[in-house]
Design an enzyme around this catalytic site. Structure first.
Site, PDB file in Angstrom:
ATOM      1  NE  ARG A 185      -3.738  -2.350   0.090  1.00 46.85           N
ATOM      2  CZ  ARG A 185      -3.501  -3.407  -0.696  1.00 46.85           C
ATOM      3  NH1 ARG A 185      -2.526  -3.398  -1.593  1.00 46.85           N
ATOM      4  NH2 ARG A 185      -4.249  -4.479  -0.615  1.00 46.85           N
ATOM      5  CB  SER A 235      -9.404  -2.713   4.231  1.00 44.73           C
ATOM      6  OG  SER A 235      -9.824  -3.843   3.519  1.00 44.73           O
ATOM      7  CD  GLU A 305      -5.726  -0.382   2.739  1.00 48.13           C
ATOM      8  OE1 GLU A 305      -5.401  -1.406   3.379  1.00 48.13           O
ATOM      9  OE2 GLU A 305      -6.286  -0.421   1.632  1.00 48.13           O
TER      10      GLU A 305
HETATM   11  C1  LIG Z   1     -15.958  -1.172  -1.111  1.00 49.59           C
HETATM   12  C2  LIG Z   1     -14.470  -0.899  -1.237  1.00 49.59           C
HETATM   13  C3  LIG Z   1     -13.598  -1.937  -1.515  1.00 49.59           C
HETATM   14  C4  LIG Z   1     -12.227  -1.709  -1.629  1.00 49.59           C
HETATM   15  N1  LIG Z   1     -11.398  -2.760  -1.895  1.00 49.59           N
HETATM   16  C5  LIG Z   1     -10.073  -2.548  -2.023  1.00 49.59           C
HETATM   17  C6  LIG Z   1      -9.182  -3.645  -2.318  1.00 49.59           C
HETATM   18  O1  LIG Z   1      -9.576  -4.783  -2.506  1.00 49.59           O
HETATM   19  N2  LIG Z   1      -7.856  -3.368  -2.405  1.00 49.59           N
HETATM   20  C7  LIG Z   1      -7.357  -2.114  -2.221  1.00 49.59           C
HETATM   21  O2  LIG Z   1      -6.140  -1.936  -2.318  1.00 49.59           O
HETATM   22  N3  LIG Z   1      -8.177  -1.063  -1.949  1.00 49.59           N
HETATM   23  C8  LIG Z   1      -9.512  -1.247  -1.842  1.00 49.59           C
HETATM   24  N4  LIG Z   1     -10.336  -0.189  -1.562  1.00 49.59           N
HETATM   25  C9  LIG Z   1      -9.757   1.151  -1.341  1.00 49.59           C
HETATM   26  C10 LIG Z   1      -9.645   2.029  -2.601  1.00 49.59           C
HETATM   27  O3  LIG Z   1     -10.646   1.694  -3.563  1.00 49.59           O
HETATM   28  C11 LIG Z   1      -8.272   1.951  -3.248  1.00 49.59           C
HETATM   29  O4  LIG Z   1      -7.247   2.352  -2.363  1.00 49.59           O
HETATM   30  C12 LIG Z   1      -8.207   2.814  -4.523  1.00 49.59           C
HETATM   31  O5  LIG Z   1      -7.050   2.515  -5.232  1.00 49.59           O
HETATM   32  C13 LIG Z   1      -8.221   4.317  -4.203  1.00 49.59           C
HETATM   33  O6  LIG Z   1      -8.370   4.998  -5.440  1.00 49.59           O
HETATM   34  P1  LIG Z   1      -9.147   6.384  -5.510  1.00 49.59           P
HETATM   35  O7  LIG Z   1      -9.059   6.874  -6.905  1.00 49.59           O
HETATM   36  O8  LIG Z   1     -10.507   6.256  -4.959  1.00 49.59           O
HETATM   37  O9  LIG Z   1      -8.227   7.270  -4.584  1.00 49.59           O
HETATM   38  P2  LIG Z   1      -8.681   8.368  -3.516  1.00 49.59           P
HETATM   39  O10 LIG Z   1      -9.398   7.708  -2.398  1.00 49.59           O
HETATM   40  O11 LIG Z   1      -9.366   9.490  -4.201  1.00 49.59           O
HETATM   41  O12 LIG Z   1      -7.265   8.852  -3.009  1.00 49.59           O
HETATM   42  C14 LIG Z   1      -6.430   7.978  -2.262  1.00 49.59           C
HETATM   43  C15 LIG Z   1      -5.064   8.661  -2.115  1.00 49.59           C
HETATM   44  O13 LIG Z   1      -4.470   8.731  -3.403  1.00 49.59           O
HETATM   45  C16 LIG Z   1      -4.121  10.081  -3.726  1.00 49.59           C
HETATM   46  N5  LIG Z   1      -4.374  10.232  -5.170  1.00 49.59           N
HETATM   47  C17 LIG Z   1      -5.509   9.899  -5.834  1.00 49.59           C
HETATM   48  N6  LIG Z   1      -5.363  10.120  -7.144  1.00 49.59           N
HETATM   49  C18 LIG Z   1      -4.106  10.608  -7.315  1.00 49.59           C
HETATM   50  C19 LIG Z   1      -3.356  11.045  -8.446  1.00 49.59           C
HETATM   51  N7  LIG Z   1      -3.861  11.017  -9.674  1.00 49.59           N
HETATM   52  N8  LIG Z   1      -2.095  11.504  -8.235  1.00 49.59           N
HETATM   53  C20 LIG Z   1      -1.550  11.541  -6.998  1.00 49.59           C
HETATM   54  N9  LIG Z   1      -2.216  11.147  -5.884  1.00 49.59           N
HETATM   55  C21 LIG Z   1      -3.471  10.673  -6.045  1.00 49.59           C
HETATM   56  C22 LIG Z   1      -5.035  10.939  -2.875  1.00 49.59           C
HETATM   57  O14 LIG Z   1      -4.445  12.202  -2.589  1.00 49.59           O
HETATM   58  C23 LIG Z   1      -5.189  10.092  -1.608  1.00 49.59           C
HETATM   59  O15 LIG Z   1      -4.123  10.339  -0.702  1.00 49.59           O
HETATM   60  C24 LIG Z   1     -11.718  -0.395  -1.454  1.00 49.59           C
HETATM   61  C25 LIG Z   1     -12.602   0.665  -1.188  1.00 49.59           C
HETATM   62  C26 LIG Z   1     -13.961   0.437  -1.086  1.00 49.59           C
HETATM   63  C27 LIG Z   1     -14.892   1.586  -0.829  1.00 49.59           C
END
Ligand SMILES: Cc1cc2nc3c(=O)[nH]c(=O)nc-3n(C[C@H](O)[C@H](O)[C@H](O)COP(=O)(O)OP(=O)(O)OC[C@H]3O[C@@H](n4cnc5c(N)ncnc54)[C@H](O)[C@@H]3O)c2cc1C
Length: 312
Positions: A185, A235, A305
């Protein structure tokens, strides 16, 4: 000029500068972050911009720098808890405006805002394998690289070949795999503050029926095991070495425990859900309660996380 007048004038100038960088329909003022997070929680961002190109990202960063305004980046908001007073300064969201997907041979190129499910389906359409693990992760590909998101034995570090990002000086930089410092992560972007704009994935030729079989299998597993019907950020805690956070939380008797509208999911104890009207404060209090209880019972420290953003 008195201090409050100076602040108003500064923010009017910033708005005017941002409007030069980005059309006004993609610049929102005081935008509630609860509209942009899967937790459905979060106070307003002073300025909220949706860039449509790398040039707009650079121009917005330049304006923020000129006015010494902090910049927060958001993807699909699926791994963040935005606090109740919201985010000061500027939030830049990589959304559908920067979500193009294309491929050349076995390399898939995806704009930072592309959703993982869309990239997985795109790859399947062209018989490319290696990205099935991401089908149910509800994030953007930019957020997934930032987090080195993963599931079902796969993670971003196994498929990313290079990333193009805009860094704090406004310049565009290409990062090769060995520069991405992927760990559990973790990626280099958590340390360098660069904004991921495009991701290159190295996939392999596969058999369409097998790829589709894996997509269906992973989708079904999630539907049965995770509370995907409720708002959450996935998570809540990182996996502590040698344990699973959800198992420890369940063993500690915390399933269903709530603070205000925040609740430890009864379906999967690793998830804190917004059961209705939860504030960020409720979630933080519940996180603290879970950490204390698990530590007291098992001597294991749980670390979030979920990324916590904004002002309490
Ligand atoms: C129901 C559910 C299930 C999930 N299952 C998983 C799983 O199986 N495995 C897992 O790893 N995660 C899981 N997640 C968590 C999440 O979906 C992941 O971490 C995902 O990759 C986050 O992407 P996001 O675009 O939503 O990022 P955001 O939540 O918008 O941002 C997360 C971080 O990334 C940074 N960020 C976002 N985009 C950029 C960019 N373009 N450049 C620089 N920094 C950036 C943000 O500043 C922030 O600090 C789950 C979440 C939910 C709600």
């Amino acid at each position: 000029m008195v201090k409050s007048d100076m602040l108003i004038s500064k923010s009017m100038n910033l708005a005017a500068e941002l409007e030069k960088a980005i059309p006004s329909k993609r610049l929102l003022i005081n935008e509630p972050m609860s509209n942009h997070t899967t937790f459905r929680i979060g106070g307003p961002a002073d300025y909220f911009v949706l860039p449509a190109s790398v040039q707009e990202v650079a121009a917005v960063l330049q304006a923020a720098k000129e006015f010494a305004v902090p910049v927060t980046v958001l993807g699909n908001g699926s791994n963040v808890l935005v606090l109740d007073r919201g985010i000061r300064g500027l939030v830049l969201k990589f959304g559908p405006e920067m979500a193009g997907i294309r491929h050349s041979g076995n390399t898939v190129f995806a704009g930072a805002g592309a959703l993982l499910a869309a990239v997985s389906k795109y790859a399947a359409q062209y018989d490319l394998t290696g990205f099935e693990f991401a089908i149910g992760i509800p994030g953007s590909i930019g957020g997934a690289v930032f987090m080195n998101a993963g599931a079902y034995e796969g993670d971003m570090s196994q498929v990313v070949q290079a990333v193009t990002a805009v860094c704090q000086d406004g310049g565009l930089r290409r990062f090769e795999l060995d520069e991405l410092k992927f760990g559990y992560r973790h990626s280099v972007f958590q340390d360098n503050g660069c904004l991921i704009c495009e991701v290159e994935l190295a996939l392999e030729n596969g058999v369409n029926s097998s790829i589709r079989g894996r997509l269906d299998d992973y989708t079904e597993k999630r539907q049965t095991k995770q509370p995907i019907e409720m708002p959450s950020a996935g998570s809540t805690f990182k996996r502590p070495p040698g344990h699973f956070a959800g198992t420890l939380i369940e063993k500690a008797g915390l399933k269903g425990v709530s603070v205000g509208g925040a609740q430890v999911s009864t379906k999967h104890a690793g998830f804190i859900i917004n059961a209705g009207g939860a504030s960020a404060q409720d979630v933080l209090a519940l996180i603290g309660k879970v950490q204390d209880s698990v530590y007291k019972q098992f001597g294991v420290s749980l670390h979030p996380e979920v990324r916590i953003l904004g002002e309490a």
